[in-house]
Design a protein around this motif. Sequence first.
Motif, PDB file in Angstrom:
ATOM      1  N   ASP A 313       0.814  -1.215   0.000  1.00 53.89           N
ATOM      2  CA  ASP A 313       0.000   0.000   0.000  1.00 53.89           C
ATOM      3  C   ASP A 313       0.850   1.269   0.000  1.00 53.89           C
ATOM      4  N   TYR A 353      -3.143   1.512  -8.427  1.00 51.33           N
ATOM      5  CA  TYR A 353      -4.161   2.045  -7.526  1.00 51.33           C
ATOM      6  C   TYR A 353      -5.591   1.670  -7.919  1.00 51.33           C
ATOM      7  N   ASP A 354      -5.783   1.201  -9.140  1.00 50.51           N
ATOM      8  CA  ASP A 354      -7.146   0.915  -9.601  1.00 50.51           C
ATOM      9  C   ASP A 354      -7.462  -0.577  -9.615  1.00 50.51           C
ATOM     10  N   LEU A 356      -7.133  -3.717  -7.943  1.00 59.37           N
ATOM     11  CA  LEU A 356      -6.763  -4.263  -6.643  1.00 59.37           C
ATOM     12  C   LEU A 356      -7.444  -5.605  -6.409  1.00 59.37           C
ATOM     13  N   THR A 358      -8.780  -6.783  -3.562  1.00 62.60           N
ATOM     14  CA  THR A 358      -9.960  -6.713  -2.694  1.00 62.60           C
ATOM     15  C   THR A 358     -10.479  -5.285  -2.660  1.00 62.60           C
ATOM     16  N   ASP A 359     -11.725  -5.146  -2.248  1.00 65.50           N
ATOM     17  CA  ASP A 359     -12.304  -3.806  -2.106  1.00 65.50           C
ATOM     18  C   ASP A 359     -12.278  -3.344  -0.655  1.00 65.50           C
ATOM     19  N   ASP A 360     -11.425  -3.990   0.146  1.00 66.87           N
ATOM     20  CA  ASP A 360     -11.259  -3.589   1.532  1.00 66.87           C
ATOM     21  C   ASP A 360     -10.776  -2.144   1.596  1.00 66.87           C
ATOM     22  N   GLN A 361     -11.326  -1.383   2.516  1.00 61.38           N
ATOM     23  CA  GLN A 361     -11.002   0.037   2.609  1.00 61.38           C
ATOM     24  C   GLN A 361      -9.515   0.276   2.872  1.00 61.38           C
ATOM     25  N   ASN A 363      -7.103  -1.498   1.680  1.00 65.87           N
ATOM     26  CA  ASN A 363      -6.295  -1.885   0.524  1.00 65.87           C
ATOM     27  C   ASN A 363      -6.188  -0.703  -0.427  1.00 65.87           C
ATOM     28  N   LYS A 364      -5.082   0.031  -0.345  1.00 71.71           N
ATOM     29  CA  LYS A 364      -4.926   1.262  -1.105  1.00 71.71           C
ATOM     30  C   LYS A 364      -4.190   1.072  -2.423  1.00 71.71           C
ATOM     31  N   ASP A 532      -0.707  -8.449  -4.469  1.00 65.68           N
ATOM     32  CA  ASP A 532      -1.459  -7.632  -3.522  1.00 65.68           C
ATOM     33  C   ASP A 532      -1.750  -8.440  -2.262  1.00 65.68           C
ATOM     34  N   GLU A 533      -1.803  -7.745  -1.123  1.00 64.42           N
ATOM     35  CA  GLU A 533      -2.280  -8.273   0.153  1.00 64.42           C
ATOM     36  C   GLU A 533      -1.566  -9.560   0.581  1.00 64.42           C
TER      37      GLU A 533
END
Length: 539
Positions: A313, A353-354, A356, A358-361, A363-364, A532-533
Motif C-alpha cells: 500500500d 491504484y485501480d 486491486l 480486494t475492495d477492503d477500505q 487496501n490502497k 497484492d495483500e
Amino acid sequence: MKNIRIFRYLLAVLSVISLHSCLIENDMSYPRVLAEFTAFGVDGQESVTINTQDRTISVILSETADISALKITDIGFTDMVRCHPMLKPGDIIDLSEPLKVTLSIYQDYEWTISATQPIERYVRCTGQVGDAEIDLQTHDAVVYVSKTQPLSSITIEDMKLEPETSVILGYVEDAGAEDETVNEFEFPLVLDCTLKRYFDIEYKGTVTRWSLNVFPQDVVMAVTSVAPWCYSADIEGEFDGGTAPVLEYRPDSEETWSRTDDISVNGTAVSARLTGLTEGTLYHVRFSRDGETGKEVTFTTGTPDQIENMGFDDWYQNSTGTWYPNLNETVKIWDTANGGTALLRKNPTVPEYDFLATDDQDNKAAARLESMNVAKFAAGNIYTGEFKNATISGGMGAILNWGIPFTGRPSSLKGYYSYFPKTVDYADPPYESLKGTMDKCQILVILTDWSEPFTINTAKGIFVDQTQANKSIIAYGKLESDEDTGGAYKEFTLPLEYWRPDATPTYAVVVACASYKGDYFTGGLGSVMYVDEFEFVYE
C-alpha cells in the motif's frame, strides 16, 4: 542550467553504453563467454542439479541404478562449446567416482560430474531404541531395544538392508555348519535374539549374508525436542517401550497441568502435537506415566510477525521519478529493479491504484511488475532487501542485498496475484532453450539464519543456493506458474517447508517476479504480474 543537466545525463548514458560496447566488441581481447552445461540427464536419476557458479553437476540416483554404467539421456551446452571427453546422448559413463570434464570456448573450464545413490536401509523391531546401526563393509546390523523387551522374543516388523527389489531369502540356523538351514518367513518375525542372527538377501543374482545383533539399552522417559510454533508445538521424546505415556503441559503462569494422550509411538520414540496454545507464551512440558514424571522442558511459542507493507500500500517516488515500495526514502524494507533502470527513467515495478485484489477500505494499492527491455532484459520484481547498484564488472548486471531481519516461524504465505505471461523472447546462457516457451511468474519465500543480508551479483552469477545443501536455509517455499489469470486476481497459499524445523530464522526473503528466470536476463518482453495483500499464516 536545465540544458547542462540534460547534457550530463546523456553523457552518463553514453558512457555506460560505450563502456559496455568496449567489453563485448574489443577485437584485442576474447569475448567473455562462459562454457557451461545447459542440460544433463542419465538413466536412473532422481534429480540433477547444474551449478554454473561452482561448475558442478550433482546427480542423485535411484536405488536400482548402476552407478558404474549410466547411459546419458540428455546433454546440452552453451553455443560453440567443445567438450572433452566428448559426451553425447547414449554414451555410458561411470560415476562411481567424480568425472572431470573440460568445456572449451576461448579458454578451458573444468567441470565435475558426480553422483550419489542414497539407499534406505533399516531394521524395525518392537521396543527399538533409535535407528539400527548398519555397517556396509562387514554387513552387520545392530539394533538396541529397551531393557523391558526380552531378547528371547524380539518381534522384527520389517527389514531392508539391500536396494529396492532385493529379496530376503530367509534367516539362517547354525550359520557356517554343513547342514545350515535357510528358513523362509514373512514379517512380522518373532525370533530369539540372545545370539547373533543371520539373513540371506539376494539382489540382482548376488546373495549377501547380513548379521543382526540385538542389545538392551536403558531408556529414560524424557522430552527430547520441541518445535514451537505460534499456536501449537511439536513434541518428541522417548520412553522404555512399555505402556505409552501421556504428555502434560502448562503455561508458566499456571500451576495446573493439562494433558493429552494423543501420542504417536514408534518403538521407544513418542511424538505429539499440542494445539490451542497462546502466542508468545512460556510453557512447561513433560511426559508422565503411572504417577512417574519425566524431566520438564520449557519452550516459548512464537508471535504472528508480519513484514511491514506486505499489502504493498505504501509507495514513494523520488525526484528523478523512480518508484520505491516503502513509506518514504528512509524506510528500506522492500526494493525493486527500478534502481538499475533509473538512469533511463524506466520503472519495471510501479504502484497500481485501480486494479486491486480486494475492495477492503485498507487496501490502497498493489504492485505492478512488468518485464521490459532497458538496454538489457529487466524483469519486473519486488523483494525484501535493497538494490545497491548496477555493475558492468564481469558483464552488465546488478548488485543487491536479499533479506531483512525476521524471527517469525510462519507455516505459509498467502495473498493474491494476477498474471499476463508472454512468450520467452530474451534468453541469456544457459537458458537459450527456453525461447519460445511461455514465461512464468514466481513468488518465493526463504527463511534463513544469516547474520547479514546475502549479496547477489547477477553479472558474476552469484545467487543464493536454493537447495537443501544450503544449511543456512530454515524454511523454503516457491510458486511458479505460466497460467494467464484472465484479467483477475488469483488467491494463493504457499506452504513453507521447514528443512530445519527446530531452528529460528534471523532473515526473511520474500520475492515476486514477472519472469521466473529474470535474474538470468531471461523472460518474455511484456509479461506483467500484479501482487497484492501478502500475509504470513501462523499455526
